[in-house]
Structure formats: C-alpha cells, structure tokens
Design a protein around this motif. Structure first.
Motif, PDB file in Angstrom:
ATOM      1  N   UNK A 104      19.527  -7.307  42.480  1.00 37.16           N
ATOM      2  CA  UNK A 104      18.404  -7.198  41.543  1.00 37.16           C
ATOM      3  C   UNK A 104      17.805  -8.571  41.248  1.00 37.16           C
ATOM      4  N   UNK A 105      18.658  -9.570  41.051  1.00 40.66           N
ATOM      5  CA  UNK A 105      18.172 -10.921  40.770  1.00 40.66           C
ATOM      6  C   UNK A 105      17.450 -11.525  41.952  1.00 40.66           C
ATOM      7  N   UNK A 106      17.973 -11.319  43.147  1.00 37.12           N
ATOM      8  CA  UNK A 106      17.358 -11.899  44.346  1.00 37.12           C
ATOM      9  C   UNK A 106      15.972 -11.329  44.595  1.00 37.12           C
ATOM     10  N   UNK A 107      15.789 -10.031  44.401  1.00 40.68           N
ATOM     11  CA  UNK A 107      14.490  -9.411  44.656  1.00 40.68           C
ATOM     12  C   UNK A 107      13.401  -9.926  43.751  1.00 40.68           C
ATOM     13  N   UNK A 108      13.713 -10.114  42.468  1.00 36.49           N
ATOM     14  CA  UNK A 108      12.715 -10.603  41.514  1.00 36.49           C
ATOM     15  C   UNK A 108      12.286 -12.027  41.848  1.00 36.49           C
ATOM     16  N   UNK A 109      13.257 -12.886  42.235  1.00 37.58           N
ATOM     17  CA  UNK A 109      12.915 -14.264  42.622  1.00 37.58           C
ATOM     18  C   UNK A 109      12.018 -14.256  43.855  1.00 37.58           C
ATOM     19  N   UNK A 110      12.390 -13.468  44.854  1.00 33.19           N
ATOM     20  CA  UNK A 110      11.666 -13.445  46.123  1.00 33.19           C
ATOM     21  C   UNK A 110      10.218 -13.007  45.925  1.00 33.19           C
ATOM     22  N   UNK A 111      10.029 -11.869  45.261  1.00 32.80           N
ATOM     23  CA  UNK A 111       8.678 -11.333  45.071  1.00 32.80           C
ATOM     24  C   UNK A 111       7.827 -12.269  44.223  1.00 32.80           C
ATOM     25  N   UNK A 112       8.406 -12.769  43.138  1.00 28.04           N
ATOM     26  CA  UNK A 112       7.640 -13.613  42.223  1.00 28.04           C
ATOM     27  C   UNK A 112       7.192 -14.918  42.849  1.00 28.04           C
ATOM     28  N   UNK A 113       8.092 -15.607  43.539  1.00 31.60           N
ATOM     29  CA  UNK A 113       7.758 -16.919  44.088  1.00 31.60           C
ATOM     30  C   UNK A 113       6.855 -16.812  45.313  1.00 31.60           C
ATOM     31  N   UNK A 114       7.048 -15.793  46.150  1.00 29.58           N
ATOM     32  CA  UNK A 114       6.136 -15.602  47.284  1.00 29.58           C
ATOM     33  C   UNK A 114       4.718 -15.369  46.802  1.00 29.58           C
ATOM     34  N   UNK A 115       4.566 -14.527  45.807  1.00 28.39           N
ATOM     35  CA  UNK A 115       3.237 -14.221  45.275  1.00 28.39           C
ATOM     36  C   UNK A 115       2.622 -15.461  44.629  1.00 28.39           C
ATOM     37  N   UNK A 116       3.426 -16.240  43.892  1.00 28.22           N
ATOM     38  CA  UNK A 116       2.907 -17.422  43.197  1.00 28.22           C
ATOM     39  C   UNK A 116       2.436 -18.477  44.188  1.00 28.22           C
ATOM     40  N   UNK A 117       3.225 -18.728  45.244  1.00 29.10           N
ATOM     41  CA  UNK A 117       2.844 -19.731  46.232  1.00 29.10           C
ATOM     42  C   UNK A 117       1.610 -19.278  47.012  1.00 29.10           C
ATOM     43  N   UNK A 118       1.549 -17.993  47.361  1.00 27.15           N
ATOM     44  CA  UNK A 118       0.381 -17.485  48.086  1.00 27.15           C
ATOM     45  C   UNK A 118      -0.897 -17.627  47.260  1.00 27.15           C
ATOM     46  N   UNK A 119      -0.779 -17.496  45.940  1.00 26.58           N
ATOM     47  CA  UNK A 119      -1.955 -17.528  45.067  1.00 26.58           C
ATOM     48  C   UNK A 119      -2.383 -18.945  44.694  1.00 26.58           C
ATOM     49  N   UNK A 120      -1.430 -19.890  44.621  1.00 24.49           N
ATOM     50  CA  UNK A 120      -1.741 -21.199  44.043  1.00 24.49           C
ATOM     51  C   UNK A 120      -1.554 -22.394  44.964  1.00 24.49           C
ATOM     52  N   UNK A 121      -1.021 -22.185  46.194  1.00 27.87           N
ATOM     53  CA  UNK A 121      -0.766 -23.318  47.083  1.00 27.87           C
ATOM     54  C   UNK A 121      -1.296 -23.019  48.485  1.00 27.87           C
TER      55      UNK A 121
END
Length: 404
Positions: A104-121
């Motif tokens: 559960x912890x790994x999935x939230x990190x993966x989805x959140x950070x992939x989306x954040x980097x795609x949107x802002x970097x």
C-alpha cells in the motif's frame, strides 16, 4: 527551490526501490529458515503487488486531498514500519500481514511522484527518477548479502533497510513546506487543467493502440519482477552459487537498470523514445538468451547485467511516450491504466513461474524471461506499426484538407 525538491523526490524513489529487490535476494535463506515451499515467495510478492495496485487505484483522491508531500511521507513511514515487521515476524503468516502495508505504501509513492514529475519537470527527469529507483533496488540486495555473508540472519538485513526507510521518512517530514510552496506556484495550472479534463467525456480504452500499450506494460513488469524475485534462486539451484554471492549478482541486474536509466536521461536529448524502447527490448532479449548457456556462471552474470541494461530505458520511455502516442487530452487517464496494468504484471506473472518451478524445476527461469521479453517486443512493434499507419493517415487527411 525546485532543485531541492527534485533531490527530495529522488531520495523518495530510492526508498521505493529499496524493498522491491530484497525478498528475492533473501528468499533462498528465508525459505530454509522458515521451512516454506519455494512458491511462497511468489505469494508474498503477489500480496505486496496487490496492495500496490489498490493503492494506485485510490491514489488520485488521496493525493488531491492531502498533497504529494504528505502522502509520500506517510507512505514511506508505512513501508518502514512494514519492513520492521519483517524483522520481528516469527512466521510466514506474519510476513503476509506485513506485506499488505508494504504494498500500500509503495503504490502511493509511485503514483504520486510519477505524476508530480510529469507535471512539473522536464522529460529527462523521468528517466533519472526511475534511475534512483534502481539505486534503491541495487542497494537492497547488497545490504542483504552483507548480512547473510557475515553470518547474521536475513531478519537483520530487513532491520537495516527499515532503518534507512525511517531516515528517509524523517527527511520527507522535515521538507513538507517545500511541497506546499510548489503547490501554490502551480495552483492555477492544475486548476485550469482540471476544468478541461472534467469538461470532456473521455473513453481512452477505445483509442486505437491503447490495449497493445497496456499489454507492453504487463509483459515488461512481468519480466522485470520475475528477474528480481527468482534470479537468486536460479543461481543457487542451477549454477551452484552460495546464497550471498547470488544476492550480489542480482544486485548487478538492478545496477544495470540503474546505470542504464541514468545514461538514458542524456540519450533522450538525441534519440527518440520509440528507438530507445526497441533497442532496450532487443538487448534484454539477448541477455535472456545468455542465461540458457550451460557454460560457466560468467555467462549468467553477463545475462543478468544485459537484461538490466536492456530493461532500463523501456519503462520510463513508454511512460513519457504516452502523450505522443494517444494525445495529451487522454494521457493522464491512460497513464493510470498503464501503471495499474504494470503492477498487475508484477503481481501475477512471477508467482506463475514459482508455481510451475515448484512442480518442475527453477531451470525454466531463462525460458520464462525469453518468452516475456519476446512477447513485449512483438507487441511493441505491432503498436509502432499501428501508430505509424495512424500518423500517415493523419498526414494524408491534413494534405487533402489543405489542397481542397
């Protein structure tokens, strides 16, 4: 500010990779200590990946409510606690209980950070982000191998990795204000994009090629996870390596992924995603074929490294190619589908090998890797032909419209 936050994101992805490769590296020793059948590692892996899929599917609402920073902190803390549970676990049943929060912890990190980097970097940061996942995945087996070789139990290895996770969680906690500032700076763009998304009826699965892309992710993650989970058992049983040395060799596989993704970040300036994906698939297939050779274990080591290098560019390049393949309007939704299907491959395909191997031999490991790599390559090439035909048709339509 953006640079500091990017460093924090990279550290968080290291924490994501740390536990991913440890179970496979430690399992030859864990299996003997716990008196468990070979396929139990597959079921544990399935439990972890199942929790990851559930977490990804609900991550959109959680991220929108709490923000990427807070979700990353609590998720890292959850994985640290789960790894500490592996250290204290008195039986296999406790391992299964701890596997749930780990996933559960790994999935939230993966989805959140992939989306954040795609949107802002920028795009090359996606390859480097997944390179830092490889850093964690490489360090994990090395740490475990040191404890096994030193005569300590595998549980002490989990204790050390849990300690690293707790340190990373503290760093994320102390840097939460950075995420809040980043959210304020990008608030208008996010709200504007959200209005556009809700204003349109999206049916992404009806877009030509989407289902082929999903299958590519399925087989990619199946191959990557199968290598990491069963590689050590294959080296111990079929090549006669000691468990500690086998764990180190698996770390070379993850090192290949790590180094390959770091280099890919620079290559993306000159070479397009489709070419990198094709080259990676061919290299991974060549490495998998090396595992068949009945000669010295050096060929197996070369195979592990080649498969890692080959797999390196595929996942980040396929993610980054999503808007180009299917349009920016649908890319966010399709990205979520791809991540879910990718973890489905990680969840179900490695346990299938474990089940078959427990009733035959782990010697089928190279054949499974070859089949997964070949299926991924053939489906990807079929998708490329479909997209090329689509681009030609679109170009002809534009020419016809202009001439008319």
């Amino acid at each position: 500010m953006a640079t500091i936050l990017l460093v924090i994101i990279y550290l968080a992805f290291i924490s994501l990779g740390l536990p991913d490769s440890v179970l496979g590296a430690a399992w030859p020793v864990m299996q003997a200590d716990l008196g468990a059948p070979l396929e139990t590692a597959g079921w544990l892996f399935m439990t972890i990946a199942g929790g990851t899929i559930i977490s990804i599917l609900v991550s959109g609402r959680i991220l929108k409510r709490f923000g990427t920073g807070k979700v990353s902190f609590f998720s890292t803390l959850m994985t640290a606690a789960a790894l500490l549970g592996f250290y204290f676990a008195p039986s296999v049943y406790w391992l299964f209980l701890c596997a749930i929060p780990l996933g559960l912890g790994a999935g939230a990190i993966d989805a959140g950070l992939n989306d954040y980097v795609a949107a802002h970097y920028k795009a090359h940061h996606m390859s480097w982000l997944h390179s830092f996942w490889g850093v964690g995945a490489t360090i994990g087996p090395i740490i475990m191998a040191q404890y096994i070789a030193g005569g300590n139990s595998w549980s002490n290895g989990y204790f050390a990795i849990a300690g690293i996770q707790f340190v990373l969680a503290i760093i994320l906690l102390l840097t939460l204000p950075l995420w809040n500032k980043g959210k304020k700076n990008n608030g208008e763009a996010e709200e504007s994009g959200e209005r556009v998304d809700h204003a349109e009826i999206v049916k992404p699965l009806q877009i030509r090629g989407v289902k082929l892309a999903l299958l590519s992710f399925l087989f990619y993650c199946g191959a990557e996870a199968t290598m990491g989970l069963w590689g050590s058992s294959f080296l111990v049983s079929m090549k006669g390596l000691p468990a500690a040395e086998a764990a180190q060799w698996v770390s070379f596989y993850f090192a290949g992924i790590t180094i390959g993704r770091f280099i890919t970040g620079f290559i993306t300036f000159k070479v397009n995603n489709r070419t990198l994906i094709r080259m990676g698939q061919i290299l991974a297939l060549a490495g998998a074929i090396l595992l068949f050779l009945p000669f010295t274990s050096v060929f197996a080591l070369a195979g592990f490294v080649l498969v890692g290098l080959g797999l390196a560019p595929i996942f980040p390049c396929m993610l980054h190619e999503t808007p180009a393949r299917f349009g920016k309007k649908h890319s966010q939704t399709i990205m979520g589908y791809q991540m879910a299907v990718a973890y489905t491959g990680s969840t179900f395909l490695p346990p299938v090998l474990g089940f078959i191997a427990s009733h035959s031999t782990i010697g089928i490991f190279p054949l499974c890797i070859v089949l997964l790599a070949a299926a991924m390559f053939l489906i990807s090439e079929k998708l490329n032909r479909l997209l090329n035909k689509k681009e030609i048709n679109s170009s002809e339509d534009v020419t016809f419209s202009t001439n008319r």
